[in-house]
Design an enzyme around this catalytic site. Sequence first.
Site, PDB file in Angstrom:
ATOM      1  N   ASP A  61       0.815  -1.211   0.000  1.00 20.27           N
ATOM      2  CA  ASP A  61       0.000   0.000   0.000  1.00 20.27           C
ATOM      3  C   ASP A  61       0.851   1.265   0.000  1.00 20.27           C
ATOM      4  O   ASP A  61       0.486   2.274  -0.607  1.00 20.27           O
ATOM      5  CB  ASP A  61      -0.925   0.008   1.217  1.00 20.27           C
ATOM      6  CG  ASP A  61      -2.078  -0.979   1.072  1.00 20.27           C
ATOM      7  OD1 ASP A  61      -2.325  -1.434  -0.061  1.00 20.27           O
ATOM      8  OD2 ASP A  61      -2.714  -1.301   2.088  1.00 20.27           O
ATOM      9  N   ASN A 103      -4.978   8.817   1.617  1.00 19.66           N
ATOM     10  CA  ASN A 103      -5.378   8.151   2.860  1.00 19.66           C
ATOM     11  C   ASN A 103      -5.802   9.125   3.954  1.00 19.66           C
ATOM     12  O   ASN A 103      -6.959   9.174   4.319  1.00 19.66           O
ATOM     13  CB  ASN A 103      -4.228   7.278   3.386  1.00 19.66           C
ATOM     14  CG  ASN A 103      -4.354   5.839   2.949  1.00 19.66           C
ATOM     15  OD1 ASN A 103      -5.248   5.488   2.185  1.00 19.66           O
ATOM     16  ND2 ASN A 103      -3.466   5.003   3.430  1.00 19.66           N
ATOM     17  N   GLU A 104      -4.838   9.878   4.481  1.00 14.72           N
ATOM     18  CA  GLU A 104      -5.147  10.726   5.621  1.00 14.72           C
ATOM     19  C   GLU A 104      -4.118  11.826   5.808  1.00 14.72           C
ATOM     20  O   GLU A 104      -3.017  11.784   5.260  1.00 14.72           O
ATOM     21  CB  GLU A 104      -5.225   9.901   6.911  1.00 14.72           C
ATOM     22  CG  GLU A 104      -3.896   9.459   7.476  1.00 14.72           C
ATOM     23  CD  GLU A 104      -3.343   8.184   6.894  1.00 14.72           C
ATOM     24  OE1 GLU A 104      -2.145   8.191   6.516  1.00 14.72           O
ATOM     25  OE2 GLU A 104      -4.064   7.185   6.817  1.00 14.72           O
ATOM     26  N   ASP A 117      -2.852  12.599  21.957  1.00 17.15           N
ATOM     27  CA  ASP A 117      -1.725  12.295  21.077  1.00 17.15           C
ATOM     28  C   ASP A 117      -1.841  12.996  19.734  1.00 17.15           C
ATOM     29  O   ASP A 117      -0.847  13.157  19.028  1.00 17.15           O
ATOM     30  CB  ASP A 117      -1.617  10.789  20.838  1.00 17.15           C
ATOM     31  CG  ASP A 117      -1.173  10.027  22.087  1.00 17.15           C
ATOM     32  OD1 ASP A 117      -0.659  10.689  23.014  1.00 17.15           O
ATOM     33  OD2 ASP A 117      -1.348   8.797  22.131  1.00 17.15           O
ATOM     34  N   THR A 176      -9.577   2.576   6.290  1.00 18.64           N
ATOM     35  CA  THR A 176      -9.130   1.226   6.669  1.00 18.64           C
ATOM     36  C   THR A 176      -7.653   1.203   7.055  1.00 18.64           C
ATOM     37  O   THR A 176      -7.089   0.126   7.236  1.00 18.64           O
ATOM     38  CB  THR A 176      -9.361   0.239   5.508  1.00 18.64           C
ATOM     39  OG1 THR A 176      -8.716   0.739   4.329  1.00 18.64           O
ATOM     40  CG2 THR A 176     -10.839   0.057   5.229  1.00 18.64           C
ATOM     41  N   TYR A 183      -4.714   4.063   9.129  1.00 21.22           N
ATOM     42  CA  TYR A 183      -4.440   4.619  10.445  1.00 21.22           C
ATOM     43  C   TYR A 183      -5.741   4.894  11.207  1.00 21.22           C
ATOM     44  O   TYR A 183      -5.844   4.657  12.415  1.00 21.22           O
ATOM     45  CB  TYR A 183      -3.616   5.896  10.267  1.00 21.22           C
ATOM     46  CG  TYR A 183      -2.950   6.440  11.516  1.00 21.22           C
ATOM     47  CD1 TYR A 183      -2.885   5.707  12.704  1.00 21.22           C
ATOM     48  CD2 TYR A 183      -2.365   7.705  11.497  1.00 21.22           C
ATOM     49  CE1 TYR A 183      -2.260   6.218  13.822  1.00 21.22           C
ATOM     50  CE2 TYR A 183      -1.736   8.227  12.623  1.00 21.22           C
ATOM     51  CZ  TYR A 183      -1.693   7.481  13.785  1.00 21.22           C
ATOM     52  OH  TYR A 183      -1.077   7.992  14.893  1.00 21.22           O
ATOM     53  N   LEU A 226      -8.531   3.305  11.173  1.00 25.20           N
ATOM     54  CA  LEU A 226      -9.104   2.084  11.727  1.00 25.20           C
ATOM     55  C   LEU A 226      -8.376   1.675  13.006  1.00 25.20           C
ATOM     56  O   LEU A 226      -8.998   1.262  13.986  1.00 25.20           O
ATOM     57  CB  LEU A 226      -9.041   0.962  10.690  1.00 25.20           C
ATOM     58  CG  LEU A 226      -9.721  -0.362  11.068  1.00 25.20           C
ATOM     59  CD1 LEU A 226     -11.211  -0.157  11.304  1.00 25.20           C
ATOM     60  CD2 LEU A 226      -9.495  -1.397   9.975  1.00 25.20           C
ATOM     61  N   SER A 227      -7.054   1.809  13.013  1.00 26.84           N
ATOM     62  CA  SER A 227      -6.275   1.434  14.195  1.00 26.84           C
ATOM     63  C   SER A 227      -6.532   2.370  15.366  1.00 26.84           C
ATOM     64  O   SER A 227      -6.279   2.020  16.520  1.00 26.84           O
ATOM     65  CB  SER A 227      -4.777   1.410  13.857  1.00 26.84           C
ATOM     66  OG  SER A 227      -4.287   2.718  13.628  1.00 26.84           O
TER      67      SER A 227
END
Length: 270
Positions: free
Chosen positions: A54, A127-128, A156, A167, A169, A171-172
Amino acid sequence: MRIAIYHRKLEEAAQKQLENLMTILRNNHIDAYEIDPLSPENLDADMLFSIGGDGTLLSSVHLIGDSGIPVIGINYGHLGFLTTVGQDDSPETFVHDLLAGNYTIEERTMLHISSPQLSGLQHTALNEVYLRRESADLLRVSLYVDDEFVATYEGDGVLVATPTGSTAYNLSCGGPILTPNSGCFVVTPIGAHNLTLRPMIVPDSAKIRLEPHYCRGIYTLGIDSTSQPLRESALISLFRESHTVRLVRMHNQSFFTAIHEKLAWGTELR
Protein backbone atom coordinates in the site's frame (compact mmCIF):
# COMPACT_ATOMS: atom_id res chain seq x y z
CA MET A 1 -1.74 -0.52 -24.62
CA ARG A 2 1.14 1.17 -22.82
CA ILE A 3 1.86 0.31 -19.18
CA ALA A 4 4.05 2.33 -16.80
CA ILE A 5 5.50 0.30 -13.92
CA TYR A 6 6.46 1.86 -10.60
CA HIS A 7 8.18 0.12 -7.71
CA ARG A 8 10.60 0.70 -4.90
CA LYS A 9 13.56 -1.55 -4.16
CA LEU A 10 12.41 -5.15 -4.56
CA GLU A 11 13.68 -8.29 -2.89
CA GLU A 12 15.18 -10.95 -5.13
CA ALA A 13 12.02 -13.10 -5.28
CA ALA A 14 9.85 -10.08 -6.10
CA GLN A 15 12.31 -8.94 -8.78
CA LYS A 16 12.00 -12.33 -10.48
CA GLN A 17 8.21 -12.07 -10.34
CA LEU A 18 8.40 -8.66 -11.98
CA GLU A 19 10.70 -9.96 -14.72
CA ASN A 20 8.21 -12.77 -15.40
CA LEU A 21 5.35 -10.27 -15.58
CA MET A 22 7.30 -8.08 -18.00
CA THR A 23 7.88 -11.09 -20.24
CA ILE A 24 4.18 -11.94 -20.25
CA LEU A 25 3.28 -8.35 -21.09
CA ARG A 26 5.71 -8.28 -24.01
CA ASN A 27 4.42 -11.63 -25.27
CA ASN A 28 0.96 -10.09 -25.37
CA HIS A 29 2.25 -7.09 -27.36
CA ILE A 30 1.87 -4.68 -24.42
CA ASP A 31 4.40 -1.87 -24.26
CA ALA A 32 5.60 -1.80 -20.63
CA TYR A 33 8.35 0.29 -19.11
CA GLU A 34 9.64 1.10 -15.63
CA ILE A 35 9.33 4.76 -14.71
CA ASP A 36 11.87 6.94 -12.98
CA PRO A 37 10.21 8.36 -9.82
CA LEU A 38 12.51 11.38 -10.11
CA SER A 39 11.07 12.26 -13.54
CA PRO A 40 7.28 11.77 -13.27
CA GLU A 41 6.70 14.50 -15.84
CA ASN A 42 7.69 11.95 -18.48
CA LEU A 43 4.85 9.63 -17.49
CA ASP A 44 3.00 8.53 -20.62
CA ALA A 45 0.79 5.46 -20.24
CA ASP A 46 -2.72 4.05 -20.43
CA MET A 47 -2.32 2.45 -17.00
CA LEU A 48 0.17 2.37 -14.16
CA PHE A 49 1.19 -0.80 -12.32
CA SER A 50 2.18 -0.19 -8.70
CA ILE A 51 4.43 -3.08 -7.66
CA GLY A 52 4.63 -3.47 -3.88
CA GLY A 53 2.33 -2.81 -0.95
CA ASP A 54 0.00 0.00 0.00
CA GLY A 55 2.88 2.40 0.72
CA THR A 56 4.17 1.96 -2.82
CA LEU A 57 0.70 2.57 -4.23
CA LEU A 58 0.36 5.79 -2.23
CA SER A 59 3.67 7.00 -3.68
CA SER A 60 2.61 6.10 -7.21
CA VAL A 61 -0.62 8.07 -6.82
CA HIS A 62 1.36 11.22 -6.12
CA LEU A 63 3.44 10.60 -9.24
CA ILE A 64 0.46 10.55 -11.60
CA GLY A 65 -1.09 13.74 -10.16
CA ASP A 66 -4.27 14.77 -11.98
CA SER A 67 -3.47 12.85 -15.18
CA GLY A 68 -6.37 10.43 -14.61
CA ILE A 69 -4.21 7.38 -15.38
CA PRO A 70 -5.79 4.30 -13.72
CA VAL A 71 -3.62 2.56 -11.12
CA ILE A 72 -3.41 -1.21 -10.64
CA GLY A 73 -1.88 -2.31 -7.34
CA ILE A 74 0.08 -5.56 -7.53
CA ASN A 75 0.92 -6.79 -4.05
CA TYR A 76 4.53 -7.80 -3.55
CA GLY A 77 4.32 -6.41 0.00
CA HIS A 78 2.36 -7.49 3.08
CA LEU A 79 -1.31 -6.57 3.68
CA GLY A 80 -1.89 -4.76 0.40
CA PHE A 81 -5.45 -3.63 1.12
CA LEU A 82 -5.46 -1.24 -1.85
CA THR A 83 -3.90 -3.72 -4.25
CA THR A 84 -5.97 -5.91 -6.55
CA VAL A 85 -3.48 -8.60 -7.62
CA GLY A 86 -1.72 -10.85 -5.10
CA GLN A 87 1.49 -12.82 -5.26
CA ASP A 88 -0.48 -16.06 -5.58
CA ASP A 89 -2.52 -14.83 -8.55
CA SER A 90 -1.55 -16.12 -11.97
CA PRO A 91 0.10 -13.29 -13.97
CA GLU A 92 -1.07 -14.91 -17.21
CA THR A 93 -4.70 -14.82 -16.03
CA PHE A 94 -4.31 -11.27 -14.78
CA VAL A 95 -2.96 -10.04 -18.13
CA HIS A 96 -5.68 -11.93 -20.02
CA ASP A 97 -8.39 -10.31 -17.87
CA LEU A 98 -6.79 -6.92 -18.33
CA LEU A 99 -6.83 -7.21 -22.11
CA ALA A 100 -10.40 -8.55 -22.03
CA GLY A 101 -11.57 -5.58 -19.97
CA ASN A 102 -12.56 -7.73 -16.99
CA TYR A 103 -12.10 -5.03 -14.42
CA THR A 104 -13.79 -2.00 -12.91
CA ILE A 105 -12.43 1.43 -12.02
CA GLU A 106 -13.20 3.03 -8.66
CA GLU A 107 -13.02 6.81 -8.31
CA ARG A 108 -11.32 7.59 -4.98
CA THR A 109 -11.66 10.97 -3.28
CA MET A 110 -8.54 12.81 -2.13
CA LEU A 111 -7.83 15.56 0.40
CA HIS A 112 -6.14 18.80 -0.59
CA ILE A 113 -3.90 20.31 2.08
CA SER A 114 -3.14 23.99 2.38
CA SER A 115 -0.63 25.20 4.97
CA PRO A 116 2.45 27.42 5.14
CA GLN A 117 4.14 24.58 7.02
CA LEU A 118 4.16 22.01 4.22
CA SER A 119 7.82 22.64 3.36
CA GLY A 120 8.06 20.38 0.32
CA LEU A 121 5.46 17.76 1.30
CA GLN A 122 2.84 16.88 -1.29
CA HIS A 123 -0.40 18.84 -1.14
CA THR A 124 -2.76 15.88 -1.65
CA ALA A 125 -3.60 12.82 0.43
CA LEU A 126 -5.32 9.62 -0.66
CA ASN A 127 -5.38 8.15 2.86
CA GLU A 128 -5.15 10.73 5.62
CA VAL A 129 -3.66 13.84 7.13
CA TYR A 130 -2.68 13.76 10.79
CA LEU A 131 -1.13 15.86 13.53
CA ARG A 132 0.58 13.75 16.20
CA ARG A 133 2.71 14.55 19.20
CA GLU A 134 6.26 13.19 19.39
CA SER A 135 7.08 14.32 22.93
CA ALA A 136 5.71 13.83 26.44
CA ASP A 137 3.51 16.94 26.22
CA LEU A 138 -0.12 16.58 25.19
CA LEU A 139 -0.96 18.05 21.81
CA ARG A 140 -4.00 20.36 21.67
CA VAL A 141 -5.67 20.72 18.25
CA SER A 142 -8.80 22.78 17.59
CA LEU A 143 -11.13 21.55 14.84
CA TYR A 144 -13.27 23.85 12.68
CA VAL A 145 -15.75 22.64 10.05
CA ASP A 146 -16.90 25.27 7.55
CA ASP A 147 -15.36 27.90 9.86
CA GLU A 148 -17.47 26.78 12.84
CA PHE A 149 -15.63 25.66 15.96
CA VAL A 150 -16.30 21.99 16.81
CA ALA A 151 -13.92 20.93 19.58
CA THR A 152 -10.37 21.03 20.87
CA TYR A 153 -8.73 17.62 20.88
CA GLU A 154 -6.21 17.07 23.66
CA GLY A 155 -4.11 13.94 23.53
CA ASP A 156 -1.72 12.29 21.08
CA GLY A 157 -3.23 14.09 18.07
CA VAL A 158 -5.98 13.99 15.48
CA LEU A 159 -6.37 12.69 11.92
CA VAL A 160 -8.65 13.35 8.98
CA ALA A 161 -9.17 10.35 6.72
CA THR A 162 -10.75 9.80 3.32
CA PRO A 163 -12.92 6.72 2.68
CA THR A 164 -9.80 5.06 1.23
CA GLY A 165 -7.81 5.88 4.36
CA SER A 166 -10.57 4.77 6.71
CA THR A 167 -9.13 1.23 6.67
CA ALA A 168 -5.63 2.45 7.51
CA TYR A 169 -4.44 4.62 10.44
CA ASN A 170 -8.03 5.68 11.13
CA LEU A 171 -9.10 2.08 11.73
CA SER A 172 -6.28 1.43 14.19
CA CYS A 173 -7.39 4.55 16.13
CA GLY A 174 -10.94 3.24 16.47
CA GLY A 175 -12.45 5.14 13.56
CA PRO A 176 -15.22 3.74 11.31
CA ILE A 177 -14.78 2.12 7.93
CA LEU A 178 -16.20 4.21 5.09
CA THR A 179 -17.18 2.76 1.73
CA PRO A 180 -15.33 4.33 -1.23
CA ASN A 181 -18.45 6.11 -2.55
CA SER A 182 -19.73 7.36 0.82
CA GLY A 183 -19.00 11.03 0.02
CA CYS A 184 -17.54 11.95 3.39
CA PHE A 185 -14.42 12.31 5.52
CA VAL A 186 -13.87 11.16 9.10
CA VAL A 187 -12.15 13.12 11.88
CA THR A 188 -10.67 10.76 14.47
CA PRO A 189 -8.83 11.62 17.69
CA ILE A 190 -5.54 9.86 18.37
CA GLY A 191 -5.32 8.83 22.02
CA ALA A 192 -7.76 11.51 23.19
CA HIS A 193 -7.32 12.63 26.81
CA ASN A 194 -11.08 13.39 26.98
CA LEU A 195 -12.90 10.10 26.49
CA THR A 196 -16.12 11.82 25.35
CA LEU A 197 -14.41 12.85 22.09
CA ARG A 198 -15.26 10.32 19.39
CA PRO A 199 -14.71 10.03 15.63
CA MET A 200 -16.97 12.31 13.60
CA ILE A 201 -18.08 11.94 9.98
CA VAL A 202 -18.43 15.11 7.90
CA PRO A 203 -19.48 15.54 4.25
CA ASP A 204 -16.60 15.77 1.80
CA SER A 205 -17.99 19.12 0.66
CA ALA A 206 -16.97 20.61 4.02
CA LYS A 207 -13.88 22.71 4.63
CA ILE A 208 -11.90 21.44 7.58
CA ARG A 209 -9.37 23.44 9.58
CA LEU A 210 -6.94 22.11 12.17
CA GLU A 211 -5.23 24.57 14.49
CA PRO A 212 -2.60 23.02 16.76
CA HIS A 213 -1.85 25.12 19.80
CA TYR A 214 1.66 25.90 20.92
CA CYS A 215 3.36 22.96 22.59
CA ARG A 216 6.83 22.78 24.07
CA GLY A 217 7.83 19.64 22.22
CA ILE A 218 7.96 18.46 18.61
CA TYR A 219 4.84 17.28 16.82
CA THR A 220 4.42 15.76 13.37
CA LEU A 221 2.40 16.70 10.32
CA GLY A 222 1.77 13.54 8.33
CA ILE A 223 0.36 13.27 4.80
CA ASP A 224 -0.12 9.66 3.72
CA SER A 225 3.31 8.02 3.95
CA THR A 226 5.28 11.28 4.28
CA SER A 227 5.78 13.44 7.37
CA GLN A 228 7.73 16.33 8.78
CA PRO A 229 8.39 17.56 12.33
CA LEU A 230 6.97 20.89 13.50
CA ARG A 231 7.94 22.98 16.49
CA GLU A 232 5.46 25.83 16.36
CA SER A 233 1.77 26.35 15.75
CA ALA A 234 0.47 25.96 12.20
CA LEU A 235 -2.86 26.25 10.44
CA ILE A 236 -3.87 23.24 8.34
CA SER A 237 -6.76 23.70 5.88
CA LEU A 238 -8.29 20.63 4.26
CA PHE A 239 -10.88 20.22 1.53
CA ARG A 240 -11.80 17.76 -1.21
CA GLU A 241 -9.29 17.68 -4.07
CA SER A 242 -10.71 18.59 -7.46
CA HIS A 243 -9.49 15.38 -9.10
CA THR A 244 -9.87 11.76 -8.03
CA VAL A 245 -7.64 8.70 -8.12
CA ARG A 246 -8.79 5.91 -10.40
CA LEU A 247 -8.06 2.54 -8.76
CA VAL A 248 -8.54 -0.65 -10.75
CA ARG A 249 -10.33 -3.65 -9.29
CA MET A 250 -10.20 -6.92 -11.22
CA HIS A 251 -13.54 -8.50 -12.15
CA ASN A 252 -13.74 -10.88 -9.17
CA GLN A 253 -13.00 -8.30 -6.48
CA SER A 254 -14.75 -5.48 -4.67
CA PHE A 255 -14.29 -3.31 -1.60
CA PHE A 256 -16.19 -5.85 0.50
CA THR A 257 -14.23 -8.87 -0.73
CA ALA A 258 -11.07 -6.97 0.24
CA ILE A 259 -12.47 -6.51 3.75
CA HIS A 260 -13.31 -10.21 3.99
CA GLU A 261 -9.95 -11.40 2.73
CA LYS A 262 -7.54 -8.83 4.16
CA LEU A 263 -9.21 -7.75 7.39
CA ALA A 264 -10.43 -11.28 8.17
CA TRP A 265 -14.08 -10.36 8.63
CA GLY A 266 -16.47 -13.28 9.19
CA THR A 267 -18.13 -15.34 6.49
CA GLU A 268 -21.77 -15.03 5.52
CA LEU A 269 -24.19 -17.35 7.35
CA ARG A 270 -26.60 -19.31 5.19
